[in-house]
Enzyme design. Sequence first.
Site, PDB file in Angstrom:
ATOM      1  CE  LYS A  54      -3.881  -2.305   2.313  1.00  0.00           C
ATOM      2  NZ  LYS A  54      -4.705  -2.499   3.511  1.00  0.00           N
ATOM      3  CD  GLN A  98      -3.608  -4.422   6.486  1.00  0.00           C
ATOM      4  OE1 GLN A  98      -3.700  -3.314   5.938  1.00  0.00           O
ATOM      5  NE2 GLN A  98      -4.080  -5.522   5.925  1.00  0.00           N
ATOM      6  CG  ASP A 121      -9.310   0.396   5.591  1.00  0.00           C
ATOM      7  OD1 ASP A 121      -9.175  -0.081   4.446  1.00  0.00           O
ATOM      8  OD2 ASP A 121      -8.458   0.281   6.488  1.00  0.00           O
TER       9      ASP A 121
HETATM   10  N1  GUN Z   1      -7.178  -6.589   6.160  1.00  0.00           N
HETATM   11  C1  GUN Z   1      -7.619  -7.219   5.042  1.00  0.00           C
HETATM   12  N2  GUN Z   1      -8.160  -6.339   4.172  1.00  0.00           N
HETATM   13  C2  GUN Z   1      -8.058  -5.124   4.750  1.00  0.00           C
HETATM   14  C3  GUN Z   1      -8.450  -3.810   4.322  1.00  0.00           C
HETATM   15  O1  GUN Z   1      -9.000  -3.584   3.243  1.00  0.00           O
HETATM   16  N3  GUN Z   1      -8.148  -2.818   5.204  1.00  0.00           N
HETATM   17  C4  GUN Z   1      -7.562  -3.037   6.419  1.00  0.00           C
HETATM   18  N4  GUN Z   1      -7.348  -1.995   7.204  1.00  0.00           N
HETATM   19  N5  GUN Z   1      -7.205  -4.245   6.837  1.00  0.00           N
HETATM   20  C5  GUN Z   1      -7.445  -5.272   5.992  1.00  0.00           C
END
Ligand code: GUN
Length: 299
Positions: A54, A98, A121
């Site tokens: 990311k 995350q 998110d």
């Molecule tokens: N863990 C798996 N997918 C995601 C996501 O899209 N965002 C976050 N913050 N954690 C994740």
Amino acid sequence: MKAKILDGKNTSALIRNEIKKIIDKEYKPRNFQPGLVAILVGNNPASKIYVSSKVKACGEVGIYSKVIELEEATSQNDLIDIIKQLNINPKFHGILVQQPLPKHINTEVVNETIEPSKDVDGFHPVNMGKLLLGEPCLKPCTPLGIIELLKHYQIDLSGKNVVVIGRSNIVGKPLAAMLVQKNKFTNATVTICHSATKDISFFTKNADVVIAAIGKPEFLKAEMIKDDAVVIDVGINRVEDLNSKKGYRIVGDVKFDEVCEKASYITPVPGGIGPMTIAMLLKNTLIASSKIYGLELNV
Ligand code: GUN
């Protein structure tokens, strides 16, 4: 192979390129820069890889980014204090924590601490509520990425039977809410299957589109779908592979080798929904920053 590939790698590259162009044209001359901060708690190896992908993607389009790495033992209160500081830090327009979080931390409390306008998110209850109501809001990246990819390939969902396998707060539930909205590219008839569903095949065999998001390696078999179904694989699972250098390989939730002989379209793993999720995170960061800077973007 019969199925056409829904190429998330190429499609996401086109989107990232558009984002870069907007930053070059609208942000740089004004000395503006979108900023994203990612918080990683603990040592989950997959989470580390996702967060670094990311952050790398941010750098490539001109989004300022930072990772805050916290120990597994970090207390919920300490994490909340850090998020509160970031909520008022003008450098960051997007905040991401995350998941999964360590067991002693309550994910809902963490999601609720993030300022909704920086919630790239889309996990805050305010954004989730607006999503359900069909109001403008920041939306979860994986569901957005799935819909964007289908849109890119002009796969019309209106009136289609779509089965989502998985009811997570990150993918299944928000995705179903988005698919059912009366919009140009959605407007689908949606079924969610989950661990208590008695006969998943009963539903998937009748589906025009099957979206597998349960985290079970190669769960969806060819016998479970109808001819020419569109199959979207959200899974990223590590399975042991002693022939590979790392000792494992990545597979999706779909048994690709057989399903690709029966489906009309299919997403690969890797190179399908994963890169689309990242592209949507960049887009959400751009949108969040544009609101804070008072820029009107056409994205
Ligand atoms: N863990 C798996 N997918 C995601 C996501 O899209 N965002 C976050 N913050 N954690 C994740």
